[in-house]
Design a protein around this motif. Sequence first.
Motif, PDB file in Angstrom:
ATOM      1  N   LEU A  87      48.869  37.108  48.807  1.00 29.10           N
ATOM      2  CA  LEU A  87      49.138  36.004  47.903  1.00 29.10           C
ATOM      3  C   LEU A  87      48.627  36.355  46.509  1.00 29.10           C
ATOM      4  CD1 LEU A  87      48.370  32.865  50.127  1.00 29.10           C
ATOM      5  CD2 LEU A  87      50.508  34.139  49.828  1.00 29.10           C
ATOM      6  N   ASP A  88      48.985  35.517  45.534  1.00 29.85           N
ATOM      7  CA  ASP A  88      48.881  35.894  44.130  1.00 29.85           C
ATOM      8  C   ASP A  88      47.538  35.567  43.460  1.00 29.85           C
ATOM      9  OD1 ASP A  88      49.766  36.944  41.769  1.00 29.85           O
ATOM     10  OD2 ASP A  88      51.015  35.253  41.209  1.00 29.85           O
ATOM     11  N   TYR A  89      46.549  35.169  44.215  1.00 28.33           N
ATOM     12  CA  TYR A  89      45.210  34.942  43.663  1.00 28.33           C
ATOM     13  C   TYR A  89      44.186  35.415  44.684  1.00 28.33           C
ATOM     14  CZ  TYR A  89      47.574  31.556  40.554  1.00 28.33           C
ATOM     15  OH  TYR A  89      48.400  30.952  39.644  1.00 28.33           O
ATOM     16  N   ASP A  90      42.963  35.599  44.238  1.00 25.94           N
ATOM     17  CA  ASP A  90      41.914  35.911  45.212  1.00 25.94           C
ATOM     18  C   ASP A  90      41.488  34.635  45.926  1.00 25.94           C
ATOM     19  OD1 ASP A  90      40.020  34.518  43.595  1.00 25.94           O
ATOM     20  OD2 ASP A  90      39.558  36.360  42.482  1.00 25.94           O
ATOM     21  N   ASP A  91      40.697  34.789  46.960  1.00 21.77           N
ATOM     22  CA  ASP A  91      40.335  33.654  47.810  1.00 21.77           C
ATOM     23  C   ASP A  91      39.595  32.558  47.043  1.00 21.77           C
ATOM     24  OD1 ASP A  91      41.482  35.123  49.774  1.00 21.77           O
ATOM     25  OD2 ASP A  91      39.664  35.445  50.959  1.00 21.77           O
ATOM     26  N   GLU A  92      38.806  32.938  46.058  1.00 23.64           N
ATOM     27  CA  GLU A  92      38.036  31.948  45.306  1.00 23.64           C
ATOM     28  C   GLU A  92      38.950  30.975  44.560  1.00 23.64           C
ATOM     29  OE1 GLU A  92      34.643  31.355  45.270  1.00 23.64           O
ATOM     30  OE2 GLU A  92      34.877  32.665  47.014  1.00 23.64           O
ATOM     31  N   VAL A  93      40.067  31.470  44.093  1.00 18.95           N
ATOM     32  CA  VAL A  93      41.039  30.594  43.423  1.00 18.95           C
ATOM     33  C   VAL A  93      41.849  29.829  44.461  1.00 18.95           C
ATOM     34  CG1 VAL A  93      43.064  30.518  41.907  1.00 18.95           C
ATOM     35  CG2 VAL A  93      41.174  32.079  41.388  1.00 18.95           C
ATOM     36  N   LEU A  94      42.307  30.505  45.505  1.00 11.51           N
ATOM     37  CA  LEU A  94      43.161  29.864  46.508  1.00 11.51           C
ATOM     38  C   LEU A  94      42.475  28.677  47.178  1.00 11.51           C
ATOM     39  CD1 LEU A  94      44.759  33.038  48.140  1.00 11.51           C
ATOM     40  CD2 LEU A  94      45.957  31.297  46.795  1.00 11.51           C
ATOM     41  N   LYS A  95      41.177  28.752  47.345  1.00 16.20           N
ATOM     42  CA  LYS A  95      40.489  27.659  48.040  1.00 16.20           C
ATOM     43  C   LYS A  95      40.354  26.406  47.185  1.00 16.20           C
ATOM     44  CE  LYS A  95      35.649  29.024  47.102  1.00 16.20           C
ATOM     45  NZ  LYS A  95      34.422  29.568  47.737  1.00 16.20           N
ATOM     46  N   THR A  96      40.697  26.488  45.901  1.00 14.89           N
ATOM     47  CA  THR A  96      40.628  25.298  45.048  1.00 14.89           C
ATOM     48  C   THR A  96      41.845  24.394  45.223  1.00 14.89           C
ATOM     49  OG1 THR A  96      41.726  26.327  43.128  1.00 14.89           O
ATOM     50  CG2 THR A  96      39.336  26.607  43.325  1.00 14.89           C
ATOM     51  N   PHE A  97      42.884  24.889  45.900  1.00 17.93           N
ATOM     52  CA  PHE A  97      44.100  24.100  46.081  1.00 17.93           C
ATOM     53  C   PHE A  97      44.036  23.277  47.363  1.00 17.93           C
ATOM     54  CE2 PHE A  97      45.508  27.912  43.694  1.00 17.93           C
ATOM     55  CZ  PHE A  97      45.985  27.273  42.550  1.00 17.93           C
ATOM     56  N   ASP A  98      44.713  22.133  47.360  1.00 16.55           N
ATOM     57  CA  ASP A  98      44.855  21.359  48.585  1.00 16.55           C
ATOM     58  C   ASP A  98      45.805  22.059  49.550  1.00 16.55           C
ATOM     59  OD1 ASP A  98      43.229  19.133  47.806  1.00 16.55           O
ATOM     60  OD2 ASP A  98      44.859  18.450  46.502  1.00 16.55           O
ATOM     61  N   TYR A  99      46.801  22.723  48.997  1.00 20.51           N
ATOM     62  CA  TYR A  99      47.781  23.426  49.841  1.00 20.51           C
ATOM     63  C   TYR A  99      48.452  24.521  49.019  1.00 20.51           C
ATOM     64  CZ  TYR A  99      51.504  20.932  47.385  1.00 20.51           C
ATOM     65  OH  TYR A  99      52.349  20.456  46.418  1.00 20.51           O
ATOM     66  N   VAL A 100      49.062  25.464  49.728  1.00 21.35           N
ATOM     67  CA  VAL A 100      49.720  26.600  49.081  1.00 21.35           C
ATOM     68  C   VAL A 100      51.123  26.761  49.662  1.00 21.35           C
ATOM     69  CG1 VAL A 100      49.726  29.117  48.774  1.00 21.35           C
ATOM     70  CG2 VAL A 100      47.570  27.838  48.614  1.00 21.35           C
ATOM     71  N   VAL A 101      52.120  26.774  48.782  1.00 19.00           N
ATOM     72  CA  VAL A 101      53.487  27.133  49.160  1.00 19.00           C
ATOM     73  C   VAL A 101      53.643  28.623  48.849  1.00 19.00           C
ATOM     74  CG1 VAL A 101      55.952  26.742  48.771  1.00 19.00           C
ATOM     75  CG2 VAL A 101      54.342  24.827  48.570  1.00 19.00           C
ATOM     76  N   ALA A 102      53.856  29.433  49.853  1.00 18.93           N
ATOM     77  CA  ALA A 102      53.976  30.883  49.665  1.00 18.93           C
ATOM     78  C   ALA A 102      55.450  31.275  49.656  1.00 18.93           C
ATOM     79  CB  ALA A 102      53.249  31.626  50.778  1.00 18.93           C
ATOM     80  N   SER A 103      55.893  31.910  48.568  1.00 22.91           N
ATOM     81  CA  SER A 103      57.317  32.229  48.399  1.00 22.91           C
ATOM     82  C   SER A 103      57.491  33.627  47.823  1.00 22.91           C
ATOM     83  CB  SER A 103      57.986  31.228  47.448  1.00 22.91           C
ATOM     84  OG  SER A 103      57.760  29.894  47.824  1.00 22.91           O
ATOM     85  N   ILE A 104      58.618  34.236  48.166  1.00 27.82           N
ATOM     86  CA  ILE A 104      59.001  35.514  47.568  1.00 27.82           C
ATOM     87  C   ILE A 104      59.942  35.244  46.406  1.00 27.82           C
ATOM     88  CG2 ILE A 104      60.329  37.631  47.923  1.00 27.82           C
ATOM     89  CD1 ILE A 104      59.243  37.788  50.732  1.00 27.82           C
ATOM     90  N   HIS A 105      59.626  35.821  45.239  1.00 17.79           N
ATOM     91  CA  HIS A 105      60.485  35.673  44.063  1.00 17.79           C
ATOM     92  C   HIS A 105      60.899  37.012  43.459  1.00 17.79           C
ATOM     93  CE1 HIS A 105      58.476  31.600  43.883  1.00 17.79           C
ATOM     94  NE2 HIS A 105      59.756  31.296  43.789  1.00 17.79           N
ATOM     95  N   SER A 106      60.269  38.089  43.855  1.00 16.40           N
ATOM     96  CA  SER A 106      60.554  39.391  43.248  1.00 16.40           C
ATOM     97  C   SER A 106      60.783  40.422  44.338  1.00 16.40           C
ATOM     98  CB  SER A 106      59.375  39.827  42.365  1.00 16.40           C
ATOM     99  OG  SER A 106      58.191  39.926  43.137  1.00 16.40           O
TER     100      SER A 106
END
Length: 536
Positions: free
Chosen positions: A384-403
Motif C-alpha cells: 500500500l501507498d503509505y507506511d503503517d504509521e500513516v495507514l493506522k490513522t485512517f478509519d478504513y482503507v480502499v485499496a485500488s490499482i491505478h497504474s
Amino acid sequence: MTPSEIADQLELTAKLLELHGENLFKVQSLKNAAYRIYKSNLDLTGKSLLELEDIEGIGKRIAGKIIEMQQSGITQELRLLLDKTPPGLLDILRVKGLGPKKVAQLWRELAIESLGELQYACNENRLIDLKGFGAKTQQSILENIAFLQLSQGKFHYARIIDLALSAVNDLKKEFNTEFVSLTGELYRKCEVVDKIQFLIGSENQRTFDVSSLNLPLQVDLLFCAPTEFYLKLVMTSSTSEHRAAFNFDRLNEREFTSEKAVYEALQISFVEPELREGIIEVTHAREGTIPELLSVSDLKGALHNHSTYSDGQNTLEEMALRCKQMGYSYFGIADHSQSAFYAGGLKPERIIEQHREIDALNEKLFPFRIFKGIESDILNDGSLDYDDEVLKTFDYVVASIHSGLKMEEEKAMQRLIKAIENPFTTILGHPTGRLLLSRPGYPVNHRKIIDACAANGVVIELNAHPYRLDIDWRWIPYCMERGVLISVNPDAHHVDGISDMYYGVCAARKGMLTKDFCFNAMDLNTIEKHFQSRKK
C-alpha cells in the motif's frame, strides 16, 4: 486507391509522426499534400512516379509513398507507426479539439490510451490542472466524446435510460395507451446496451417513424394486444435462456394483470426484470429461494468518494452535506494517496489537515458521521501507498490499482493478493480496473480473489460509476457463498456523482445481492464497530 483514401493515409501518417515527436517539417509536408489531394480530388490512378512528382504540393518523397500505397495498400512507414501506437489513441485523435500534441501529452502524462479512459479522466477532473487544458477544455472534450459515441452503436445504461424513459411517455401519447414499457436489455438494466426496445399494447399497430424519438441507438417497436401486454413484457424482457427455462409460450391464451401474475401461473417465484438473464435465477425461482434484493433505500452511507483534497470538484463539507441530504447517516472520504500524483494524491501533511477538518465537521454535523478513509494505490509490488504509521490513522482503507494496468494475470494476482492480505486493507476497490466500452481490465482469477477476501475479512467494492460497475455482478453469488461483503460505492468526484449509487444497486440486484451482504447497508453503529475491530 481513391484520392480520399490516399489523403486519409497521408494525414494519419502526419498525425502519428507528430504524436511521436518526429520532424515537424516532414509532418507539415504530409499535411499539405493530403490537403491538396482532398481539395482538388486529384485523380492519381495509373500515374507514374515522375507524373506524381510534377503535381503541385506532392514532390518526390510523397510521390513515392503514393506509389507504395497503390501497390501495397499501406506504406511501410505508416505500418510501423501503427505498430507502436496504442490503438485507442487513434480514437482520441478523432475528438474535436485534440491535436496530436495534446493527445501525446495525455498519453505520456496521464497514461490515457483509449477514448473511455479519457472520458473517465475528465469525469475525475484529471485535465483541470494539466498544462494547456483546464475546466472549459475538459468539459468541451466530454461533449465531443459524447458526439463521437453517437455513431458507435453502444451506450452505457446510464447514458441512455433517461432518454428512453422520456420516449415511453411520447409513445403513450402517440398510441393513446398506457400499455407502453421499455423491454429487452434496458428493462433488465444491462450495463451496456446496443438497442432500445419498446413494447406497445395497442390495437392500433400502425407504422411509426422511430427517428422522431431522437434516440441515438437502434429502436425496435414491439406490438401486442393490450390483453397480452404483461405476458409479452416478461417474454421480451427475458433472455432466450430464461424463456427456455420456463416455456412462457404455454400461457399464450391467458390474460394477466401484472408480471407477477405470469410467474404465479407457472407456480414459480416472481423474477425481477434485472434477474431475467438465465444465469443464476432459474433454480432459485423453481425452488422459491429468490431473496429480497438490495434496494437504494437500504443504503446507509457512501464510502468511496473524492473531494478537492485530491481530484474532486467539491469540498469535503459539500460532499458530506449532499450525503446527509440524501438521507445517509455516514459519509466516507477516500481521496487518492500520494503516488497518484496525477490526481493530487495526499501527502502525509495533507492527511493531517484533512483529518482536522473531519473532526471539526463531525462536531458540526453530529449525529451524521464522516469517516476518515483513503483510496490507497496498490503499488507495483502489491504494497500500500503509505507506511503503517500513516495507514493506522485512517478509519478504513480502499485499496485500488491505478497504474501499471497492462499486466499478465500472474502479476495482477500477486499485487492484488498481497494488498488483500495487508491488515490495513478494508475494501478492495474496483477489482479488475475495467472501463466498460473501452478497457477490459487486467486479467484476474476472480475465485482466488474472492477466496482471499473471505480469508482476510476484506470487503469487495462494486464500484457504482456506470463506466466501471466493477466487480462484475456475475461474481456476486460466489461472494455471498464465501461470506464476502460487497460495498456499493459511487467513486464520486462531485456531489452529483454520489447519485451513481443507483447504478451500482442496479448491477448488484442483477447479482442477487441482498441487504445482509451489502457492507454499506450496515447502520452507523455497526459499521463503526466493524472499522474498530479491523484496527485491533
